[in-house]
Design a protein around this motif. Structure first.
Motif, PDB file in Angstrom:
ATOM      1  N   CYS A 158      27.828  37.229  69.162  1.00 18.88           N
ATOM      2  CA  CYS A 158      27.897  38.338  68.176  1.00 18.88           C
ATOM      3  C   CYS A 158      29.381  37.778  67.201  1.00 18.88           C
ATOM      4  O   CYS A 158      28.833  38.055  65.799  1.00 18.88           O
ATOM      5  CB  CYS A 158      28.156  39.950  68.580  1.00 18.88           C
ATOM      6  SG  CYS A 158      27.043  40.482  70.106  1.00 18.88           S
ATOM      7  N   ASN A 184      28.399  36.946  62.872  1.00 15.18           N
ATOM      8  CA  ASN A 184      29.238  36.824  61.919  1.00 15.18           C
ATOM      9  C   ASN A 184      30.075  36.247  61.081  1.00 15.18           C
ATOM     10  O   ASN A 184      30.426  36.273  59.791  1.00 15.18           O
ATOM     11  CB  ASN A 184      30.266  38.819  62.394  1.00 15.18           C
ATOM     12  CG  ASN A 184      29.662  39.311  62.124  1.00 15.18           C
ATOM     13  OD1 ASN A 184      28.720  39.611  61.803  1.00 15.18           O
ATOM     14  ND2 ASN A 184      29.740  40.525  63.480  1.00 15.18           N
ATOM     15  N   THR A 187      29.561  42.551  57.615  1.00 11.57           N
ATOM     16  CA  THR A 187      29.204  41.816  58.944  1.00 11.57           C
ATOM     17  C   THR A 187      28.172  42.732  59.327  1.00 11.57           C
ATOM     18  O   THR A 187      28.457  44.565  59.517  1.00 11.57           O
ATOM     19  CB  THR A 187      30.396  41.761  59.559  1.00 11.57           C
ATOM     20  OG1 THR A 187      31.458  41.982  59.902  1.00 11.57           O
ATOM     21  CG2 THR A 187      31.165  40.081  58.876  1.00 11.57           C
TER      22      THR A 187
END
Length: 113
Positions: A96, A100, A5
């Motif tokens: 964020c 991912n 990721t």
């Protein structure tokens, strides 16, 4: 099996990069895993606000409307008189995680299932 990721910077590092480089084209966050590019950056400036956008695509500019997105294009319009820096921090930290998750789901569904 785990999918690699994106390694996003802390909010403070990301925010300081944005504030110090707004007059150049070197702001926000751009990182790649192979040909996949994640970008979290200011997108539109208005007198009273700034719109931030986050996306992943197989394109050097994931925010381009013609770039096929791997993730949803997440946006947050930050109004200077309505929001605090903590609101922007919360959005950044959540996005964020979402980026991912979107990327891992895409890799699993496209290549591993």
């Amino acid at each position: 099996m785990r999918v690699k990721t994106f390694d996003f910077p802390s909010f403070e590092e990301w925010f300081n990069t944005n504030m110090n480089n707004l007059n150049s084209n070197d702001y926000g966050f751009k990182n790649n895993i192979g040909s996949y590019v994640a970008d979290i950056s200011p997108f539109c400036w208005y007198p009273d606000s700034v719109t931030y956008m986050a996306a992943i695509a197989c394109s050097h500019n994931p925010h381009n409307i013609y770039a096929p997105s791997i993730s949803k294009k997440y946006t947050f319009r930050y109004y200077r008189d309505k929001h605090s820096i903590d609101d922007l921090r919360k959005w950044y930290q959540e996005v964020c995680i979402k980026l991912n998750e979107d990327f891992a789901n895409y890799i699993y569904e496209t290549y591993l299932v």
